[in-house]
Write a protein that holds these residues in place. Structure first.
Motif, PDB file in Angstrom:
ATOM      1  N   HIS A 167      -9.847  77.358   1.054  1.00  0.00           N
ATOM      2  CA  HIS A 167      -8.801  76.996   0.081  1.00  0.00           C
ATOM      3  C   HIS A 167      -9.140  75.680  -0.618  1.00  0.00           C
ATOM      4  CE1 HIS A 167      -4.601  76.439  -1.382  1.00  0.00           C
ATOM      5  NE2 HIS A 167      -4.914  75.165  -1.216  1.00  0.00           N
ATOM      6  N   ILE A 168      -9.471  74.651   0.166  1.00  0.00           N
ATOM      7  CA  ILE A 168      -9.758  73.336  -0.410  1.00  0.00           C
ATOM      8  C   ILE A 168     -11.041  73.377  -1.229  1.00  0.00           C
ATOM      9  CG2 ILE A 168     -10.358  70.954   0.152  1.00  0.00           C
ATOM     10  CD1 ILE A 168      -8.500  71.146   2.557  1.00  0.00           C
ATOM     11  N   SER A 169     -12.071  74.070  -0.735  1.00  0.00           N
ATOM     12  CA  SER A 169     -13.347  74.130  -1.451  1.00  0.00           C
ATOM     13  C   SER A 169     -13.190  74.782  -2.808  1.00  0.00           C
ATOM     14  CB  SER A 169     -14.381  74.897  -0.610  1.00  0.00           C
ATOM     15  OG  SER A 169     -14.615  74.249   0.613  1.00  0.00           O
ATOM     16  N   ILE A 170     -12.403  75.859  -2.858  1.00  0.00           N
ATOM     17  CA  ILE A 170     -12.141  76.517  -4.142  1.00  0.00           C
ATOM     18  C   ILE A 170     -11.443  75.552  -5.090  1.00  0.00           C
ATOM     19  CG2 ILE A 170     -10.790  78.323  -5.270  1.00  0.00           C
ATOM     20  CD1 ILE A 170     -11.243  80.038  -2.768  1.00  0.00           C
ATOM     21  N   ALA A 171     -10.436  74.861  -4.577  1.00  0.00           N
ATOM     22  CA  ALA A 171      -9.679  73.927  -5.418  1.00  0.00           C
ATOM     23  C   ALA A 171     -10.587  72.828  -5.969  1.00  0.00           C
ATOM     24  CB  ALA A 171      -8.535  73.312  -4.614  1.00  0.00           C
ATOM     25  N   ILE A 172     -11.417  72.224  -5.096  1.00  0.00           N
ATOM     26  CA  ILE A 172     -12.324  71.157  -5.533  1.00  0.00           C
ATOM     27  C   ILE A 172     -13.295  71.685  -6.583  1.00  0.00           C
ATOM     28  CG2 ILE A 172     -14.171  69.594  -4.819  1.00  0.00           C
ATOM     29  CD1 ILE A 172     -11.467  68.675  -3.869  1.00  0.00           C
ATOM     30  N   ASN A 173     -13.855  72.864  -6.302  1.00  0.00           N
ATOM     31  CA  ASN A 173     -14.828  73.457  -7.217  1.00  0.00           C
ATOM     32  C   ASN A 173     -14.222  73.683  -8.594  1.00  0.00           C
ATOM     33  OD1 ASN A 173     -17.409  74.421  -7.732  1.00  0.00           O
ATOM     34  ND2 ASN A 173     -16.873  76.518  -7.213  1.00  0.00           N
ATOM     35  N   ARG A 174     -12.986  74.195  -8.631  1.00  0.00           N
ATOM     36  CA  ARG A 174     -12.340  74.479  -9.909  1.00  0.00           C
ATOM     37  C   ARG A 174     -11.927  73.189 -10.627  1.00  0.00           C
ATOM     38  NH1 ARG A 174     -14.163  78.366 -11.740  1.00  0.00           N
ATOM     39  NH2 ARG A 174     -12.428  78.631 -13.177  1.00  0.00           N
ATOM     40  N   ILE A 175     -11.468  72.183  -9.864  1.00  0.00           N
ATOM     41  CA  ILE A 175     -11.086  70.906 -10.484  1.00  0.00           C
ATOM     42  C   ILE A 175     -12.302  70.251 -11.131  1.00  0.00           C
ATOM     43  CG2 ILE A 175     -10.311  68.555  -9.977  1.00  0.00           C
ATOM     44  CD1 ILE A 175      -8.478  69.776  -7.836  1.00  0.00           C
ATOM     45  N   LEU A 176     -13.449  70.308 -10.449  1.00  0.00           N
ATOM     46  CA  LEU A 176     -14.679  69.736 -11.008  1.00  0.00           C
ATOM     47  C   LEU A 176     -15.086  70.436 -12.303  1.00  0.00           C
ATOM     48  CD1 LEU A 176     -16.758  69.237  -7.731  1.00  0.00           C
ATOM     49  CD2 LEU A 176     -15.758  67.445  -9.164  1.00  0.00           C
ATOM     50  N   LYS A 177     -14.675  71.701 -12.445  1.00  0.00           N
ATOM     51  CA  LYS A 177     -14.987  72.454 -13.663  1.00  0.00           C
ATOM     52  C   LYS A 177     -13.885  72.310 -14.719  1.00  0.00           C
ATOM     53  CE  LYS A 177     -17.830  76.036 -11.491  1.00  0.00           C
ATOM     54  NZ  LYS A 177     -17.974  77.503 -11.244  1.00  0.00           N
ATOM     55  N   GLY A 178     -12.853  71.532 -14.397  1.00  0.00           N
ATOM     56  CA  GLY A 178     -11.786  71.305 -15.357  1.00  0.00           C
ATOM     57  C   GLY A 178     -10.690  72.351 -15.331  1.00  0.00           C
ATOM     58  N   GLU A 179     -10.730  73.247 -14.336  1.00  0.00           N
ATOM     59  CA  GLU A 179      -9.709  74.282 -14.210  1.00  0.00           C
ATOM     60  C   GLU A 179      -8.602  73.779 -13.284  1.00  0.00           C
ATOM     61  OE1 GLU A 179      -9.718  76.948 -15.874  1.00  0.00           O
ATOM     62  OE2 GLU A 179     -11.765  77.199 -16.588  1.00  0.00           O
ATOM     63  N   VAL A 180      -7.405  73.590 -13.808  1.00  0.00           N
ATOM     64  CA  VAL A 180      -6.304  73.015 -13.033  1.00  0.00           C
ATOM     65  C   VAL A 180      -5.091  73.927 -13.109  1.00  0.00           C
ATOM     66  CG1 VAL A 180      -4.776  71.035 -12.757  1.00  0.00           C
ATOM     67  CG2 VAL A 180      -7.138  70.689 -13.488  1.00  0.00           C
ATOM     68  N   ILE A 181      -4.413  74.112 -11.963  1.00  0.00           N
ATOM     69  CA  ILE A 181      -3.193  74.919 -11.928  1.00  0.00           C
ATOM     70  C   ILE A 181      -2.042  74.124 -12.524  1.00  0.00           C
ATOM     71  CG2 ILE A 181      -1.548  76.097 -10.413  1.00  0.00           C
ATOM     72  CD1 ILE A 181      -3.732  76.447  -8.400  1.00  0.00           C
ATOM     73  N   GLU A 182      -1.223  74.788 -13.328  1.00  0.00           N
ATOM     74  CA  GLU A 182      -0.059  74.120 -13.899  1.00  0.00           C
ATOM     75  C   GLU A 182       0.996  73.879 -12.820  1.00  0.00           C
ATOM     76  OE1 GLU A 182       1.468  76.143 -17.244  1.00  0.00           O
ATOM     77  OE2 GLU A 182      -0.387  76.024 -18.402  1.00  0.00           O
ATOM     78  N   SER A 183       1.710  72.786 -12.949  1.00  0.00           N
ATOM     79  CA  SER A 183       2.690  72.390 -11.939  1.00  0.00           C
ATOM     80  C   SER A 183       3.938  73.258 -12.001  1.00  0.00           C
ATOM     81  CB  SER A 183       3.067  70.918 -12.143  1.00  0.00           C
ATOM     82  OG  SER A 183       4.086  70.545 -11.258  1.00  0.00           O
ATOM     83  N   ASN A 184       4.514  73.510 -10.820  1.00  0.00           N
ATOM     84  CA  ASN A 184       5.805  74.198 -10.717  1.00  0.00           C
ATOM     85  C   ASN A 184       6.760  73.233 -10.024  1.00  0.00           C
ATOM     86  OD1 ASN A 184       8.044  75.744  -9.924  1.00  0.00           O
ATOM     87  ND2 ASN A 184       6.814  77.619  -9.856  1.00  0.00           N
ATOM     88  N   ALA A 185       7.481  72.465 -10.777  1.00  0.00           N
ATOM     89  CA  ALA A 185       8.254  71.334 -10.251  1.00  0.00           C
ATOM     90  C   ALA A 185       9.288  71.740  -9.208  1.00  0.00           C
ATOM     91  CB  ALA A 185       8.945  70.598 -11.402  1.00  0.00           C
ATOM     92  N   LYS A 186       9.894  72.920  -9.355  1.00  0.00           N
ATOM     93  CA  LYS A 186      10.996  73.296  -8.475  1.00  0.00           C
ATOM     94  C   LYS A 186      10.550  73.452  -7.024  1.00  0.00           C
ATOM     95  CE  LYS A 186      14.725  76.635  -7.927  1.00  0.00           C
ATOM     96  NZ  LYS A 186      15.377  77.859  -8.464  1.00  0.00           N
ATOM     97  N   TRP A 187       9.557  74.342  -6.784  1.00  0.00           N
ATOM     98  CA  TRP A 187       9.163  74.548  -5.387  1.00  0.00           C
ATOM     99  C   TRP A 187       8.349  73.384  -4.852  1.00  0.00           C
ATOM    100  CZ3 TRP A 187       4.098  74.906  -3.722  1.00  0.00           C
ATOM    101  CH2 TRP A 187       3.121  75.205  -4.680  1.00  0.00           C
ATOM    102  N   GLN A 188       7.680  72.628  -5.741  1.00  0.00           N
ATOM    103  CA  GLN A 188       6.966  71.431  -5.287  1.00  0.00           C
ATOM    104  C   GLN A 188       7.937  70.387  -4.750  1.00  0.00           C
ATOM    105  OE1 GLN A 188       4.002  71.279  -8.901  1.00  0.00           O
ATOM    106  NE2 GLN A 188       3.580  69.629  -7.489  1.00  0.00           N
ATOM    107  N   GLU A 189       9.067  70.235  -5.441  1.00  0.00           N
ATOM    108  CA  GLU A 189      10.051  69.230  -5.026  1.00  0.00           C
ATOM    109  C   GLU A 189      10.610  69.569  -3.644  1.00  0.00           C
ATOM    110  OE1 GLU A 189      14.268  67.292  -6.584  1.00  0.00           O
ATOM    111  OE2 GLU A 189      13.120  68.632  -7.879  1.00  0.00           O
ATOM    112  N   GLU A 190      10.794  70.872  -3.373  1.00  0.00           N
ATOM    113  CA  GLU A 190      11.288  71.283  -2.058  1.00  0.00           C
ATOM    114  C   GLU A 190      10.287  70.934  -0.961  1.00  0.00           C
ATOM    115  OE1 GLU A 190      12.107  75.424  -2.299  1.00  0.00           O
ATOM    116  OE2 GLU A 190      13.755  75.205  -3.719  1.00  0.00           O
ATOM    117  N   LEU A 191       9.003  71.169  -1.236  1.00  0.00           N
ATOM    118  CA  LEU A 191       7.981  70.925  -0.226  1.00  0.00           C
ATOM    119  C   LEU A 191       7.752  69.444   0.028  1.00  0.00           C
ATOM    120  CD1 LEU A 191       5.094  73.492  -0.800  1.00  0.00           C
ATOM    121  CD2 LEU A 191       6.585  73.293   1.169  1.00  0.00           C
ATOM    122  N   SER A 192       7.981  68.621  -0.976  1.00  0.00           N
ATOM    123  CA  SER A 192       7.702  67.187  -0.826  1.00  0.00           C
ATOM    124  C   SER A 192       8.542  66.546   0.272  1.00  0.00           C
ATOM    125  CB  SER A 192       7.940  66.454  -2.158  1.00  0.00           C
ATOM    126  OG  SER A 192       9.306  66.532  -2.529  1.00  0.00           O
TER     127      SER A 192
END
Length: 734
Positions: free
Chosen positions: A231-256
């Motif tokens: 999971h983390i390796s995929i995320a790092i690999n995609r971030i380095l390529k400039g591919e970023v997931i758009e934020s979903n504020a509602k469920w992120q706020e619950e998890l924080s």
């Protein structure tokens, strides 16, 4: 990118040439047309990524590879070792096609894929139709643009879900486990995972996780740990390529607000420092979700439990699930505490996975459906109850795991109606004291008095032991045995436990292999155990060493305290260091080191507790070295105190820890050495019991951290008394 079969042939031709060669000559050597070779060479430069080599082509001269001889030899060696591929294997070809599409999101022509897989473009078109249906499960679509090529259409978040699902479905996790446990990065590079993801990124991710020494990460089951790395390796690999997931504020706020969110933040902080990148907050939330949906081996974790049997809502849900499974057997299942606690522990991560639509792989799902179709159908009803409660569908993978829990409970109920006996199990590790004791503890909790477990070192197995054992469980390679051997992970994952359950169920219904010991034999054994326990207590050694002492110097001091004779000291030192080379015995997550082995350097079972402190007894070779060590200890302890409480002239005993980096901030070192004599097995069991208590009895470790010698001695003596009473109870049958 992965080098295709035709490109591999072309490169091997060029690597065997000292001078440039014409395209026609290359075509003749590999048995293809000149046009095919020319089209293949369009991708030569891309195929050489990762190698310090350059492809050159010049009209009238030819084509060639330029670079050092060492690099050419490396490419030739890897091309020669590359796995064979049969383009006629349709299923394998389509898996590789999915992989190629997911690896490179950009446009690719059909010829590129037909060349890679050595089939026609028409075949690739047919394959793409099938592959497209698989991708649609993740809301991804294969776009075909005439004259341009093939491209994936869909959100970045769905792209990552598809890539992770593909890896979990098709790639063996053994290489990642070996790289994690033994730092064998070469194995990772050659593995299927290494071909999909950037192996350098994966290795650095694992190094970050390993360096954190966080209990909740270190105690993940193997599949959960591998999933987190992927999971983390995929995320790092995609971030380095400039591919970023758009934020979903509602469920992120619950998890924080969740307790695991802080751990996810710590992981991200380590990753940002390692890769020198900025990681979006949405990735923290996804890592938090992964941790919450993961399974852990036996270790007490911090924080309150999400589910509790005392909770009325939970009780109601469990009752509804059991009634849906089988109303007739429901009453007995509701009285089975082992079943209820196991189901409860399973449901906690299950709730998280279902709520957030997280996938889980069940490697034994097909076997479960085939071997236990009736149980599986009953658990489909159980899944429906759970789905209605959470307002979401329950996938077959989750139902398969529920089948295991309900099936095991039914086996126990059936066993109560039959004449069954206690099963004799031998647990084997390198010494018989360390890992085998942790495994034994988990097995004893799982099976209780259904089994009698004995721990052995690899070299202890004699014909007599084999004749009195039903089967062995081992985490290390063993020679062929006359009785069954179950190879397991040291942490005993769920698949391992299911295999052991089946074996126990089988043997407890078979006649015993031996006659029960006579009362006289039992008394002799009790007497021998009593003598050895008294020896351990009488010679229990509790002392301090300089908190800044290095590991090797510490082992030298231990050897000196264990024997006054130099030849024996050398054997003790060598035995401890040899065991450390196999796998470190410094357990940062538990706060102690457990230096254990059998040794000809000791003449009696040896138990010692070494504590960190300013020790005047430490032997230095010079006054300068003594002053230097003293100042280092003083600085280290001052820094530690200021970090936790601010400057203070005095420190609490539990705050003083070993400061050498290798010691990882532990607060105690336990030394357990067993002489090679006729009491080897008994001594292994006695000291092994103490090592188990260090994990399970939190009060024992808290007492040790207070560094009060009398209280430590009393606590260890108390636990040895419990062990002796346990032995007597087993013999008397009371």
């Amino acid at each position: 990118m992965e080098i295709g079969a035709r490109m591999r042939q072309i490169f091997l031709v060029l690597l065997n040439q000292k001078e440039p060669v014409s395209v026609q000559e290359v075509a003749e050597q590999i048995g293809k047309s000149k046009r095919t070779v020319q089209r293949e060479l369009e991708y030569a430069k891309q195929s050489l990524k990762g190698y310090d080599l350059t492809f050159h082509s010049k009209t009238g001269v030819g084509v060639w590879l330029e670079g050092s001889e060492e690099e050419k030899e490396r490419l030739k060696r890897e091309l020669s070792d590359a796995d064979g591929y049969d383009g006629g294997d349709r299923e394998e070809r389509r898996k590789r096609l999915i992989l190629e599409i997911l690896k490179e999101k950009g446009l690719k022509k059909l010829f590129y894929y037909s060349s890679q897989f050595q089939v026609s473009e028409a075949t690739i078109r047919t394959d793409l139709d099938v592959v497209g249906k698989w991708l649609e499960k993740f809301d991804l679509h294969v776009g075909k643009k005439p004259g341009s090529g093939v491209v994936i259409l869909g959100e970045e978040e769905n792209y990552r879900k598809a890539l992770r699902a593909f890896i979990q479905e098709n790639i063996d996790t053994k290489a990642v486990r070996e790289a994690y446990e033994y730092d064998r990065e070469d194995a990772l590079k050659k593995s299927g995972i290494g071909k999909i993801l950037n192996d350098e990124i994966m290795c650095r991710v694992m190094e970050c996780l390993r360096g954190m020494n966080h209990t909740k990460v270190l105690t993940l089951t193997e599949n959960s740990y591998v999933g987190l790395v992927i999971h983390i390796s995929i995320a790092i690999n995609r971030i380095l390529k400039g591919e970023v997931i758009e934020s979903n504020a509602k469920w992120q706020e619950e998890l924080s607000k969740d307790e695991d969110y802080r751990l996810a933040e710590e992981i991200v902080e380590e990753l940002e420092e390692e890769f020198e990148i900025q990681i979006p907050d949405v990735e923290i939330s996804y890592i938090c979700l992964h941790i919450k949906g993961s399974k852990h081996e036996k270790v007490a974790l911090e924080g309150t439990e999400v589910l509790d049997l005392e909770n009325r809502e939970v009780q109601q849900l469990l009752n509804q699930m059991i009634d849906a499974f089988d109303e007739k057997a429901g009453y007995l299942l509701k009285q089975d505490d082992e079943f209820l606690q196991g189901l409860l522990a399973h449901l906690q991560p299950t709730f998280v996975r279902l709520k957030h639509n997280m996938q889980i792989q069940n490697p034994v799902l097909d076997d479960i459906k085939k071997e236990y179709p009736d149980l599986f159908e009953k658990c489909v009803r159980v899944g429906n109850v759970l789905g209605e409660k959470l307002n979401c569908p329950v996938p077959e993978e989750e139902i398969g795991f529920l089948t295991v829990h309900f099936g095991a409970a039914l086996v126990r109920l059936e066993g109560q109606k039959e004449q069954i006996r206690r099963v004799e199990i031998g647990v084997v590790c390198s010494s018989g004291i360390g890992i085998s004791r942790l495994m034994s503890s988990k097995l004893e909790k799982q099976f209780g008095d259904r089994v009698r477990i004995s721990t052995y070192g690899k070299n202890d197995i004699t014909p007599y032991i084999v004749s009195n054992t039903d089967f062995f469980i081992t985490s290390i390679p063993m020679e062929k045995s006359e009785i069954p051997v179950i190879d397991v992970s040291p942490l005993l994952n769920e698949t391992d436990m299911e295999r052991i359950r089946r074996m126990v169920y089988q043997y407890e219904r078979m006649p015993a292999k031996k006659e029960e010991e006579t009362f006289s034999d039992e008394l002799t054994r009790i007497h021998q155990i009593a003598v050895q326990i008294r020896t351990v207590i009488e010679h229990l050694d509790i002392y301090e060493e300089d908190s800044a002492i290095g590991f090797q110097q510490l082992v030298e001091q231990i050897a000196k305290r264990c024997s006054p004779y130099q030849d024996r000291q050398e054997k003790i030192y060598a035995d401890i260091m040899r065991r450390e080379e196999i796998a470190t015995q410094v357990y940062a997550e538990f706060g102690f080191a457990l230096l254990h082995n059998r040794s000809e350097g000791v003449v009696r079972p040896t138990l010692a507790v070494c504590l960190p402190g300013k020790c005047e007894k430490t032997e230095f070779t010079s006054a300068e070295r003594a002053r230097e060590a003293f100042e280092e200890t003083k600085r280290a302890n001052t820094d530690f105190e200021e970090m936790k409480h601010g400057p203070n002239d005095s420190m609490k005993p539990e705050d003083i820890r070993f400061t050498d980096p290798y010691m990882k901030g532990i607060s105690a070192v336990f030394v357990m050495l067993v002489p090679v004599d006729e009491h080897l097995q008994i001594n292994n069991e006695i000291l092994g019991y103490i090592s188990t208590m260090l994990i399970e009895d939190y009060e024992l470790m808290e007492t040790v951290e207070q560094k009060d010698e009398d209280e430590i001695r009393e606590a260890i003596t108390k636990n040895l008394k419990k062990y002796f009473q346990k032995i007597v109870t087993e013999v008397s049958g009371v």
